[in-house]
Design a protein around this motif. Structure first.
Motif, PDB file in Angstrom:
ATOM      1  N   ARG B  75       2.406   8.201 -11.655  1.00 18.11           N
ATOM      2  CA  ARG B  75       1.616   6.974 -11.230  1.00 18.11           C
ATOM      3  C   ARG B  75       2.000   5.777 -11.986  1.00 18.11           C
ATOM      4  N   GLY B  76       2.164   4.718 -11.116  1.00 13.14           N
ATOM      5  CA  GLY B  76       2.271   3.326 -11.970  1.00 13.14           C
ATOM      6  C   GLY B  76       1.531   3.068 -12.930  1.00 13.14           C
ATOM      7  N   ALA B  77       1.694   1.992 -13.550  1.00 15.09           N
ATOM      8  CA  ALA B  77       0.811   1.408 -14.618  1.00 15.09           C
ATOM      9  C   ALA B  77      -0.320   1.085 -14.092  1.00 15.09           C
ATOM     10  N   CYS B  78      -0.381   0.920 -12.998  1.00 10.06           N
ATOM     11  CA  CYS B  78      -1.924   0.445 -12.114  1.00 10.06           C
ATOM     12  C   CYS B  78      -2.515   1.712 -11.642  1.00 10.06           C
ATOM     13  N   GLY B  79      -1.603   2.955 -11.664  1.00 13.74           N
ATOM     14  CA  GLY B  79      -2.439   4.008 -11.199  1.00 13.74           C
ATOM     15  C   GLY B  79      -1.978   4.448  -9.691  1.00 13.74           C
ATOM     16  N   LEU B  80      -1.117   3.487  -9.488  1.00 10.13           N
ATOM     17  CA  LEU B  80      -0.578   3.769  -8.021  1.00 10.13           C
ATOM     18  C   LEU B  80       0.425   5.048  -7.866  1.00 10.13           C
ATOM     19  N   ASP B  81       0.352   5.871  -6.887  1.00 12.44           N
ATOM     20  CA  ASP B  81       1.246   7.061  -6.724  1.00 12.44           C
ATOM     21  C   ASP B  81       2.198   6.465  -5.529  1.00 12.44           C
ATOM     22  N   ILE B  82       3.317   7.340  -5.222  1.00  8.07           N
ATOM     23  CA  ILE B  82       4.477   7.082  -4.539  1.00  8.07           C
ATOM     24  C   ILE B  82       4.026   6.840  -3.264  1.00  8.07           C
ATOM     25  N   ILE B 160      -5.599 -11.711   8.495  1.00  5.68           N
ATOM     26  CA  ILE B 160      -4.497 -11.744   7.634  1.00  5.68           C
ATOM     27  C   ILE B 160      -4.628 -11.540   6.069  1.00  5.68           C
ATOM     28  N   THR B 161      -5.486 -12.705   5.953  1.00  3.82           N
ATOM     29  CA  THR B 161      -5.496 -13.167   4.509  1.00  3.82           C
ATOM     30  C   THR B 161      -6.359 -12.063   3.665  1.00  3.82           C
ATOM     31  N   HIS B 162      -7.326 -11.426   4.475  1.00  2.06           N
ATOM     32  CA  HIS B 162      -8.053 -10.041   3.836  1.00  2.06           C
ATOM     33  C   HIS B 162      -7.322  -8.980   3.516  1.00  2.06           C
ATOM     34  N   LEU B 163      -6.368  -8.744   4.472  1.00  2.00           N
ATOM     35  CA  LEU B 163      -5.497  -7.660   4.570  1.00  2.00           C
ATOM     36  C   LEU B 163      -4.347  -7.986   3.426  1.00  2.00           C
ATOM     37  N   LEU B 164      -3.806  -9.008   3.400  1.00  2.00           N
ATOM     38  CA  LEU B 164      -2.880  -9.229   2.401  1.00  2.00           C
ATOM     39  C   LEU B 164      -3.708  -9.305   0.955  1.00  2.00           C
ATOM     40  N   ASP B 165      -4.651  -9.773   0.755  1.00  4.41           N
ATOM     41  CA  ASP B 165      -5.451  -9.391  -0.410  1.00  4.41           C
ATOM     42  C   ASP B 165      -5.163  -8.205  -0.861  1.00  4.41           C
ATOM     43  N   SER B 166      -5.553  -7.232  -0.168  1.00  3.67           N
ATOM     44  CA  SER B 166      -5.492  -5.829  -0.241  1.00  3.67           C
ATOM     45  C   SER B 166      -4.392  -5.199  -0.872  1.00  3.67           C
ATOM     46  N   THR B 167      -3.143  -5.957  -0.810  1.00  3.43           N
ATOM     47  CA  THR B 167      -1.970  -5.656  -1.369  1.00  3.43           C
ATOM     48  C   THR B 167      -1.698  -5.892  -2.707  1.00  3.43           C
ATOM     49  N   HIS B 168      -2.666  -6.837  -3.284  1.00  3.24           N
ATOM     50  CA  HIS B 168      -2.632  -7.161  -4.434  1.00  3.24           C
ATOM     51  C   HIS B 168      -2.415  -6.147  -5.653  1.00  3.24           C
ATOM     52  N   MET B 169      -1.795  -6.206  -6.537  1.00  2.00           N
ATOM     53  CA  MET B 169      -1.900  -4.923  -7.822  1.00  2.00           C
ATOM     54  C   MET B 169      -3.393  -4.802  -8.104  1.00  2.00           C
ATOM     55  N   GLY B 170      -3.172  -3.348  -8.010  1.00  2.00           N
ATOM     56  CA  GLY B 170      -4.523  -2.648  -8.293  1.00  2.00           C
ATOM     57  C   GLY B 170      -5.868  -2.901  -7.578  1.00  2.00           C
ATOM     58  N   GLN B 171      -5.929  -2.398  -6.303  1.00  2.00           N
ATOM     59  CA  GLN B 171      -6.940  -2.558  -5.508  1.00  2.00           C
ATOM     60  C   GLN B 171      -6.828  -1.017  -4.916  1.00  2.00           C
ATOM     61  N   GLU B 172      -6.566  -1.215  -3.587  1.00  2.00           N
ATOM     62  CA  GLU B 172      -6.489   0.083  -2.845  1.00  2.00           C
ATOM     63  C   GLU B 172      -5.721   1.181  -3.469  1.00  2.00           C
ATOM     64  N   GLY B 173      -6.228   2.238  -3.277  1.00  2.00           N
ATOM     65  CA  GLY B 173      -5.821   3.505  -3.959  1.00  2.00           C
ATOM     66  C   GLY B 173      -5.195   4.609  -3.037  1.00  2.00           C
ATOM     67  N   SER B 174      -5.630   4.541  -1.613  1.00  2.00           N
ATOM     68  CA  SER B 174      -5.709   5.350  -0.759  1.00  2.00           C
ATOM     69  C   SER B 174      -4.373   5.065   0.165  1.00  2.00           C
ATOM     70  N   TYR B 175      -3.513   5.770   0.397  1.00  2.00           N
ATOM     71  CA  TYR B 175      -2.382   5.530   1.610  1.00  2.00           C
ATOM     72  C   TYR B 175      -3.065   5.526   2.802  1.00  2.00           C
ATOM     73  N   LEU B 176      -4.037   6.375   2.890  1.00  2.00           N
ATOM     74  CA  LEU B 176      -5.015   6.527   4.360  1.00  2.00           C
ATOM     75  C   LEU B 176      -5.263   5.040   4.574  1.00  2.00           C
ATOM     76  N   ASP B 177      -6.047   4.620   3.478  1.00  2.00           N
ATOM     77  CA  ASP B 177      -6.542   3.396   3.572  1.00  2.00           C
ATOM     78  C   ASP B 177      -5.564   2.283   4.058  1.00  2.00           C
ATOM     79  N   TYR B 178      -4.739   2.124   3.365  1.00  2.00           N
ATOM     80  CA  TYR B 178      -3.331   1.216   3.619  1.00  2.00           C
ATOM     81  C   TYR B 178      -2.962   1.487   4.848  1.00  2.00           C
ATOM     82  N   GLU B 179      -2.959   2.576   5.530  1.00  2.00           N
ATOM     83  CA  GLU B 179      -2.343   2.885   6.783  1.00  2.00           C
ATOM     84  C   GLU B 179      -3.461   2.189   7.781  1.00  2.00           C
TER      85      GLU B 179
END
Ligand code: SF4
Ligand code: SF4
Ligand code: SF4
Ligand code: SF4
Ligand code: SF4
Ligand code: SF4
Ligand code: SF4
Ligand code: SF4
Lengths: 183, 768, 768, 183
Positions: B75-82, B160-179
């Protein structure tokens, strides 16, 4: 490769884990023979490429035969196989077979359990590399190998970029010989 | 247990925005949906069509904690997986695509409101009452004026703004939610595209409610280089249409040649059928380097970033007309026109001019002054042969070629006086220029290609915008029954394995009476091949949205009419209310409309969002082989996955075992494989026995044609009862089915996913 | 020659949006500016402060033409070069940052309008009339109600979309234009932050117009683990403040401990001084792994993406309260409260609950039920020593550590019973968890760290929001004259080389009578060190915005009050009109306000946009060493660059030769170097001789202290006349100047860049 | 490295251009001695690291002296140099010196023209690697070299990741000897 990974990983240039480059056909033969359930995935470039007039698909079939490896025909490879009188063990596209291979519980094309070594041969190099990436990241339960004349970083074992077709040809012939010997 | 809640201020505001009080249809459950509102639909889709990730890189490099190595379950330093990182990049790509269209929509809307006022009525012509299927379905608003469209695009901006927000380092932790977020962004992309194209149709008075639009001349050879030539590059017609007006008003249209590359070309030819289409994005650098253009006008998207350098080298003047892409040029918007013209002609300076009228005037004046000074000769075969002799066939060009072929081989043949190979290769070339840049011998590859590039001209039917309601009414029944075997949409960019593939596919399926729709670069290249009679598919087939018709809807933003057609079928034919009723409509399309997108040359972020937007709406998309570089597909596993649906009539869950549609986002390596996959992805659970047998007929016959005989391995999964089996193959199929011990199954009366997952939509909602 | 234009519909609309008719000030040249409007200012800045690019990767991987190798002057398949690709990534980063705050602002505004209605008046207290300096300066609107803020944030949404559009493959081809766009995005970030914090102050009734806010308890040891503990993680106070209300209303506040990490902690303590601050982002994983929290509430931004996994491991319940980060959890927003509580307690399930009231109630109930079941023991030194013995000092932890140190060495010492090294190292640790993940021996590093982490508690002054107008009036003159030597803002994330650096710097400069402002994680860590008397800087120094004061403005969004203070000085003190007058205000700050930002632990995309936003406003920013990973700095070359300014009084261009401020975005490798760079970056051309001699006094004395004696190499560039030389160093400096043949120069009366580049702003505009 | 670059560059995993790894001190010495205008950039880690009790800054100064290379003191290195009685030829931060070096027309610290070889020593490895990246991409007119015990991909010449401090120490001592010999 590992010598070229900086001590502090945050300084890595790009990419941590890349294929072992193997030029020796006997080493390849060993790896194949050690595998319990290898699979040979054949791509459509095998129908276009030839070495001294012999289509690559023929080399592929010789390899499969020599080591008794089941075949997966991707894209429209099956047509040519039919023509050559060969019935592939399975027909999946590159992305599909990779999708199945990802699943450790998949039964494999022989329904005898998932494969432990997957050999890619004749897939467009960008699609091939991306497919290998899927397996590298999401299929720790198996190893991957390539037979095309290019270096594939995402594989576990890869040939080098052969400058000359003769080198490639020699390698493939050697490999077939080694596999036959190994039987 | 759900609690009953009072209406909130926010809900009240949304109701105001969408004019809820106007009762054209009851307001459905999700007016102006936000991130969570369609999430359960997404999760249901993602359960069957699981994301397949092909990381393009082992690392994440998006913050200063990194780079992070994400191999081997790290996992990345923020907890993210590939997987999550791939999904995050996909969301970013879809947002870049969505914002490109939304930005375009916002700009053109502003431009047209400036011209016509916000109260300008939206009128899409006699045969189009359902003017905005995406907007109505997603937002719940029925837009009546340009001003109404503004409320829609502002909703898109916010999301768009709210969605882009969620790409900020250290938030969404689920690939399903990103999808799910990527699906949301991409649905919004279709809304933005629809806003843009409706505005353009209304504001520029493009033809609408007509199928038989004019035939346009296409090909670089079609450009009359004896005249001053103005080349339009990009997507936004504000300046190009203003230019046409200027030339007409000043009696110059006979004297100046207007041509375009990419979507601005398609737009401009909807405005004036005398403009020429040079070709798709893959011809941009090639054409610019010929120096035929005296003036180049760029606007936005799909413009090469090196265009100022290339224009200078070719002696062409350049005007950047939009703030999206200003190339560091001096902004001369407020300058005196004559002063700009002077500096452009005398000092060969390029400028940004953000006022379309001024840009148009300057372009025309500069072109007329520059043209006489420019020599525009094409290279001869002899010259090419001479130049090619420098080539040592060293491989470097092949190593950098994104389409993985050796132009060096072609050059080597040219040196021998043989032009056959390079002519073939010109069709493979995506025009990126990497080869020439890398060549250690400085072989002028693009110049040599001039002899390979056919100076032939082709005809393409001008884009026509939305499908007419009347057409939908005609094809609704045959399509949902399956007797018209499918709608196939060829869309997207020009990163083709072979540029002729698209024309071949269109021809194959039009002949088989599928309905063909096209847009963007794909619409162009479909016309860039002639049959034995010298006809392109546009000349060969009817322009109707009907069995065997070939319909060019227009530029990229006209893709919204393709998704819109699916929605219209649900609404006009099946009478499902669409207002703020996205989930029901998407479910209908997924289960009952045999449609399939083909983005064979998909390259840009817009292609990612357009395709992903189709996916949320239940339309599967096939991509070319390089598209695995998008990093994500949506694949099912036909034998392992759960193919249960609700039979809405019987109200029971039925296990169909039928993988239809099998995938939502799929890569085929070869045209041949695509030829077989397209008909399969047009199969739907709703097909009648007659419809199914027609679809299977095509599936089997195409399989035999392109896969060398035999029957498809998965055929049995699509045969429910013997009535599904096409007559011609009855014997063969029956024998095969018997061999594998196939058992018949009852077709589902009214298949739907509603009822198979937690959703607020009641099953009743899917019954029309 | 500029042409006179009629007012357009668009201009008319902007005038309506900003209520142009209300005549509090004349409307300046750039109301609600779009991409091109401040471009010439940017280009002027970028001429002196050129982008310095440190590519993080050789490649671009953003579309399916790639990957493209961009080394050795290669261009990508779209024509892009490496510099432009870096600038594009920077724009993307700034947009991710800006959208995070704008998303936060939009959400909290919606929440508070729901609660109070759109007509809720904005009242920032007795001493703050200039309530929204960023909003007023950028947009031209003076917001009077929450509803007015909505118009502002919608403008931000629109600009974000247009900017993101330009990152699409194949458009902008100039790194300078991408930088201009990044500056635009980042200016908007300050607008978004201001919207958020004003809304929060008004909507939650945070203290305002007061300097002496309460002292808050801080440190993980401050959390009373004998009570049920609820931990808040993130940035958005909607749920946390609702939780405080719920506890108060239900008489539970004595029984439940509320604590927070990151900005939600700072927000919550503005609402309730009984809440505790655990620490900055770098303590998140550490604290979660202690298992002290019974319930964790996440909202948005700066939350570890692996928090659901870590919470489960620690036995903590988790509620995701915002759609930005849902972790794939089931959305229970519409469920019955008791059912959620039951599943969380009995089945240990995590949920998303997007309704703050429900989330608050569930959190309280679950915490109370779970707490008695949990054992919360800290590890003992003996246990730690035992665990540490597994370590083979193999180096792997060091290799993956983003802060590049060997926690393995610390562990090895622990195994010997020596805790000194690991105690030091705990201050270096940014808490990423990479070491423990990589350790082949599965040494539980974080658990062992419990013995290193001081259970000490500290005091931090609660965030107070904006600087008061009255304070500005007091310091305006001394600041612009230079007799208060500067305002230093310590801001941003917790990616520190050493966490104690910030406290040391604050102490050094507060003692020297600089004005210190702080926000976010930096505000926390400034308080995490005590002097010999056991006092933190918050206890040691006055809370006033005045010489030697230490001011915590609040969370990240309160950074807008720091930029706002600069604007207020221009407006309140210097009487420059600010309404839609960005260029003039920025020019004033750049040339006349001795302010400097220090983002010592900068890590996220928000840090990129906050810093870049300061840069556009003329405020230089110093970053920690790892920040070169942002890929771009803005550096001048003092001896080579052009330091001419306009003397607005004399109306002539003067070559000052004085590099003030020398850089706009700068990286220092060590605290010592930062100690020397900060005073230098506070020098301004406007300084009076008295002010300059004070500033140089600090520069020289800090240089001697941290650089081992001697005089700064560039001192002569900052000495205009002998009156500038501080008395104590007169002899030494004079000798040195003589040696290098220094010549005196006339100070500039009224320095400005206006008049040195093409702009619509007349020189008169800078004269107050 | 180049063996590990795939034939089709779009499939590249690792960056394209990475440092030549050199373990032989005499090779380093040669490269340094061949340079016309080398520059030694010293970072603050030299004040923290020691080999057998001898601070790295002392090794650095010996190298500078042995090959007569001008010094640039970054961060707060100057203080220690002053203490050791050395006046650095220039004082710039890492990012500043790199910013100057980018400019082919810069006069260099000796005002004798820009440098052709820049040797980094003792800079935090992330900042060092990023600084080297600047030069790799934007300063084709010069070569870069590192002396820290880590592999730096963005340099032209780098040491390997020395597993043991003794190896590093031996290398540095060897280098100094070689440089002295070369005089
Ligand atoms: S994600 Fe792309 S830019 Fe980042 S390191 Fe990998 S290849 Fe390079
Ligand atoms: S975003 Fe996360 S994974 Fe990416 S670089 Fe930052 S810490 Fe690493
Ligand atoms: S790179 Fe140039 S010389 Fe080499 S094969 Fe290609 S065209 Fe010929
Ligand atoms: S311009 Fe054409 S031949 Fe050359 S590298 Fe690009 S795709 Fe290949
Ligand atoms: S189809 Fe793709 S390449 Fe063509 S113009 Fe549209 S977005 Fe660009
Ligand atoms: S955006 Fe340009 S540089 Fe990046 S991968 Fe695509 S073509 Fe290459
Ligand atoms: S990785 Fe583990 S075993 Fe190795 S040094 Fe670090 S803590 Fe010790
Ligand atoms: S948790 Fe601390 S010690 Fe471990 S790798 Fe991260 S920063 Fe280094």
């Amino acid at each position: 490769m590992s010598a070229l990974i900086p001590f502090h990983r945050v300084n890595v240039l790009t990419g941590i884990k890349s294929a072992r480059l193997i030029e020796d056909a006997s080493e390849y033969a060993d790896l194949i023979q050690k595998a319990k359930r290898p699979l040979l995935v054949l791509g459509p470039r095998l129908l276009e490429w030839a070495l001294d007039g012999k289509l690559l698909i023929e080399y592929a079939l010789e390899i499969a035969k020599a080591a008794n490896i089941p075949i997966c025909a991707t894209a429209h490879v099956k047509g040519k196989l039919t023509e050559l009188g060969v019935k592939p063990d399975s027909v999946y596209d590159a992305v599909e077979i990779v999708n199945a291979l990802k699943d450790p519980d998949w039964k494999g094309v022989k329904r005898a359990g998932n494969h432990d070594l997957v050999i890619f041969f004749g897939i467009r190099s960008d699609l091939g590399e991306q497919s290998l990436s899927v397996l590298k990241h999401f299929a720790p339960h198996l190893k991957t190998m390539t037979l095309c004349k290019f270096y594939y970083p995402h594989a576990n074992y890869s040939l080098p970029n052969f400058r000359k077709d003769e080198q490639w040809k020699a390698f493939l012939e050697n490999l077939i010989d080694n596999l036959k010997k190994g039987e | 247990m759900a609690e009953v809640k009072a209406i909130t201020r926010k809900e009240e505001e949304v109701r105001q925005l969408i004019k809820a009080e106007i009762p054209w249809e009851p307001v459905g459950p999700t007016p102006m949906p936000e991130i969570p509102d369609l999430r359960s639909w997404d999760m249901r889709l993602l359960k069957t069509y699981k994301p397949w990730y092909a990381p393009f890189c082992d690392l994440c490099c998006l913050c200063t904690y990194g780079k992070c190595d994400l191999t081997e379950n790290r996992r990345g330093a923020c907890g993210l997986d590939i997987a999550t990182q791939q999904a995050r990049i996909i969301l970013l790509a879809c947002l870049m695509g969505c914002s490109a269209h939304a930005g375009h929509a916002g700009h053109i809307l502003e431009f047209l409101i400036e011209r016509h006022g916000p109260d300008k009525k939206i009128d899409m012509g006699t045969f189009i009452e359902l003017e905005a299927p995406n907007i109505r379905t997603v937002t719940g608003l029925k837009p009546e004026t340009l001003g109404d469209l503004k409320a829609v695009i502002e909703y898109v901006y916010k999301e768009i703004t709210h969605l882009l927000d969620s790409t900020h380092m250290g938030q969404e932790g689920s690939y399903l939610d990103y999808e799910s977020k990527a699906l949301h962004a991409s649905m919004l992309d279709h809304v933005g595209m629809e806003v843009a194209d409706i505005a353009q149709i209304v504001g520029f008075n493009y033809p609408t409610s007509v199928a038989e639009t004019p035939m346009i001349e296409m090909g670089w050879g079609a450009v009359d280089k004896s005249k001053p030539v103005i080349l339009l590059v990009g997507h936004n017609p504000a300046t190009s249409c203003t230019l046409i007006d200027y030339l007409r008003d000043n009696d110059l249209y006979d004297k100046v040649e207007v041509c375009g590359i990419c979507c601005t070309a398609l737009e401009t030819t909807r405005y004036s059928d005398r403009a020429k289409i040079v070709g798709p994005l893959s011809r941009q650098l090639f054409f610019v380097r010929t120096g035929i253009a005296d003036v180049i006008l760029t606007d936005e998207q799909c413009i090469r970033t090196d265009i100022p350098i290339e224009a200078s080298k070719a002696g062409s003047a350049l005007i950047a007309t939009l703030d999206k892409a200003m190339y560091g040029l001096e902004d001369a918007t407020d300058w005196d026109t004559e002063e700009i013209v002077k500096q452009m002609v005398e000092d060969k300076k390029h400028f940004a001019i953000l006022d379309p009228e001024k840009a148009a005037e300057v372009a025309a004046k500069v072109a007329i002054k520059i043209a006489p000074q420019k020599r525009k000769e094409w290279i001869t075969e002899e010259e090419a042969t001479e130049l090619a002799k420098k080539c040592t066939n060293c491989d470097m060009c092949e190593r950098v070629c994104p389409n993985l072929f050796s132009i060096g081989d072609g050059i080597t043949e040219v040196a021998k006086g043989n032009f056959d190979l390079i002519k073939e290769q010109f069709n493979l070339c995506i025009g990126c220029g990497k080869c020439e840049e890398e060549c250690p011998k400085q072989v002028p590859i693009f110049k040599i290609m001039q002899v390979a590039a056919s100076k032939e001209t082709w005809k393409i039917r001008a884009g026509r915008g939305p499908i007419m309601d009347t057409e939908i009414r005609n094809v609704g029944a045959p399509l949902t029954l399956g007797t018209i075997p499918g709608v196939i949409a060829f869309v997207g960019c020009s990163n083709y394995p072979d540029i002729e593939d698209v024309a071949d596919m269109v021809d194959e399926f039009a002949r088989r009476k599928y309905i063909i729709v096209l847009s963007g670069c794909a619409a162009m290249v479909a016309g860039m091949k002639k049959d034995a009679d010298g006809k392109t598919v546009y000349e060969k087939y009817s322009p109707d949205f009907d069995a065997g018709g070939v319909v060019n809807v227009g530029s990229c933003v006209a893709n919204s009419h393709i998704s819109g057609a699916g929605i219209k079928i649900a609404n006009i034919f099946a009478s499902l209310p669409l207002r703020a009723n996205y989930e029901v409509i998407a479910d209908y399309i997924l289960n009952r409309v045999g449609a399939c997108g083909v983005a064979w040359g998909a390259m840009s972020q817009k292609a990612a969002s357009i395709g992903t937007g189709c996916n949320r709406l239940g339309i599967p998309v096939i991509l070319g082989p390089h598209s695995s570089k998008y990093r994500r597909l949506y694949l099912s596993r036909k034998e392992e996955d759960d193919w249960r649906v609700m039979d809405a009539r019987k109200r029971e869950i039925v296990d169909t075992g039928e993988p239809s549609p099998e995938h939502l986002a799929y890569v085929c390596e070869t045209k041949e494989k695509a030829m077989v996959t397209i008909p399969k992805l047009c199969i739907r659970k709703n097909d009648t026995p007659q419809g199914r047998s027609i679809k299977l007929n095509h599936y089997i016959s195409l399989y035999k044609k392109y896969m060398g005989g035999g029957l498809p391995e998965d055929l049995h999964l699509f045969v429910r009862r013997s009535a599904d089996i096409p007559l011609v193959y009855k014997k063969e199929v029956m024998a095969h089915l018997k061999e594998i011990d196939w058992q018949p199954k009852e077709p589902v009366g009214l298949p739907t996913l509603i009822g198979t997952y937690p959703t607020k939509v009641p099953i009743d909602a899917v019954i029309h």
